[in-house]
Design a protein around this motif. Sequence first.
Motif, mmCIF file in Angstrom:
data_model
loop_
_atom_site.group_PDB
_atom_site.id
_atom_site.type_symbol
_atom_site.label_atom_id
_atom_site.label_comp_id
_atom_site.label_asym_id
_atom_site.label_seq_id
_atom_site.Cartn_x
_atom_site.Cartn_y
_atom_site.Cartn_z
ATOM 1 N N ARG A 6 11.052 -8.440 -7.086
ATOM 2 C CA ARG A 6 9.978 -7.522 -6.698
ATOM 3 C C ARG A 6 9.568 -7.838 -5.271
ATOM 4 O O ARG A 6 9.793 -8.950 -4.775
ATOM 5 C CB ARG A 6 8.797 -7.587 -7.671
ATOM 6 C CG ARG A 6 8.043 -8.881 -7.663
ATOM 7 C CD ARG A 6 6.728 -8.773 -8.431
ATOM 8 N NE ARG A 6 6.000 -10.035 -8.304
ATOM 9 C CZ ARG A 6 5.246 -10.366 -7.275
ATOM 10 N NH1 ARG A 6 5.080 -9.523 -6.276
ATOM 11 N NH2 ARG A 6 4.659 -11.541 -7.216
ATOM 12 N N LYS A 7 8.966 -6.844 -4.665
ATOM 13 C CA LYS A 7 8.527 -7.028 -3.278
ATOM 14 C C LYS A 7 7.252 -7.858 -3.296
ATOM 15 O O LYS A 7 6.316 -7.521 -4.025
ATOM 16 C CB LYS A 7 8.284 -5.635 -2.687
ATOM 17 C CG LYS A 7 7.732 -5.618 -1.293
ATOM 18 C CD LYS A 7 7.546 -4.159 -0.871
ATOM 19 C CE LYS A 7 6.716 -4.031 0.381
ATOM 20 N NZ LYS A 7 5.338 -4.427 0.256
ATOM 21 N N THR A 55 8.750 -14.506 -3.227
ATOM 22 C CA THR A 55 7.799 -14.558 -4.349
ATOM 23 C C THR A 55 7.739 -15.932 -5.004
ATOM 24 O O THR A 55 6.679 -16.374 -5.424
ATOM 25 C CB THR A 55 8.192 -13.520 -5.433
ATOM 26 O OG1 THR A 55 9.574 -13.688 -5.732
ATOM 27 C CG2 THR A 55 7.926 -12.097 -4.966
ATOM 28 N N ASP A 102 3.662 -9.058 -2.137
ATOM 29 C CA ASP A 102 2.591 -8.198 -1.603
ATOM 30 C C ASP A 102 2.562 -8.195 -0.077
ATOM 31 O O ASP A 102 2.245 -7.190 0.544
ATOM 32 C CB ASP A 102 1.222 -8.679 -2.121
ATOM 33 C CG ASP A 102 1.134 -8.498 -3.625
ATOM 34 O OD1 ASP A 102 1.897 -7.659 -4.155
ATOM 35 O OD2 ASP A 102 0.333 -9.214 -4.270
ATOM 36 N N ASP A 103 2.902 -9.336 0.509
ATOM 37 C CA ASP A 103 2.827 -9.431 1.972
ATOM 38 C C ASP A 103 4.196 -9.271 2.644
ATOM 39 O O ASP A 103 4.368 -9.633 3.806
ATOM 40 C CB ASP A 103 2.165 -10.760 2.388
ATOM 41 C CG ASP A 103 2.819 -11.961 1.729
ATOM 42 O OD1 ASP A 103 3.636 -11.770 0.795
ATOM 43 O OD2 ASP A 103 2.528 -13.096 2.133
#
Length: 230
Positions: free
Chosen positions: A196-197, A137, A199-200
Amino acid sequence: MSKKIIIAIDGFSSCGKSTIAKDIARKIGYRYVDTGAMYRAVTLFFLNNQIEFHHLDLVNEALKNITINFRIDEITQSQITMMNGEDVEDIIRVNPRVAGAVSDVSALSEVRRFLVKQQQAMGFEKGIVMDGRDIGTVVFPEAELKLFITAEPNIRAQRRLDELKVKGQNTTFDEVLANLAKRDYIDSNREDSPLRKADDAIEIDNSFIDKEEQLDLIIKLVNERMGTAI
Ligand code: DC
């Protein structure tokens, strides 16, 4: 010939990220960087020097006196975390005070800026596997392959407890579970670069798959991305 890529691995504490990252790096001949070790080393320095975390002037002054690098042990080929020339590899992993304070220290933007800059420099030439909480991220948002690793809390706590026991630490399942829950909460809810994960990122829950299965799956993804990397 395949292109060099950056492999970013993020996820909760004790999901086996470091083991996976090491295995991938070994298999494809990439450099491996454990960014959690860097946050742990800074935490150790603050504790040893009684730096009050909320006193940002002191934090900034202290950071000027910290040099972190990694050396490879010739016999085991494992990576040793060095802080100011001293081997801190074991102490940063087993000292409960480090485990207790590292999430608070890593929530400080000053500390994050200091370490992220060094991590980005390490990946400048690509060919690197880096694991942490913000790699996909913040550190390398353009990484060619991003993985987000998870596992059920009870399973993570048991794995961590087994690891600590091997290292001679006397602790209980409940203590380990509570420490993990606390770190997950702080890591995911801090203002600067929360876990956080991306998006990709590709999410892998390894609660019920074994190490070999997981590695095969990831190596397939690595090969795909190496072939398509620009
Ligand atoms: O991966 P680890 O458990 O050794 O990480 C120790 C702590 O460092 C963890 O609680 C969160 C923090 N950390 C972070 O904030 N960002 C990273 N890139 C790596 C670790």
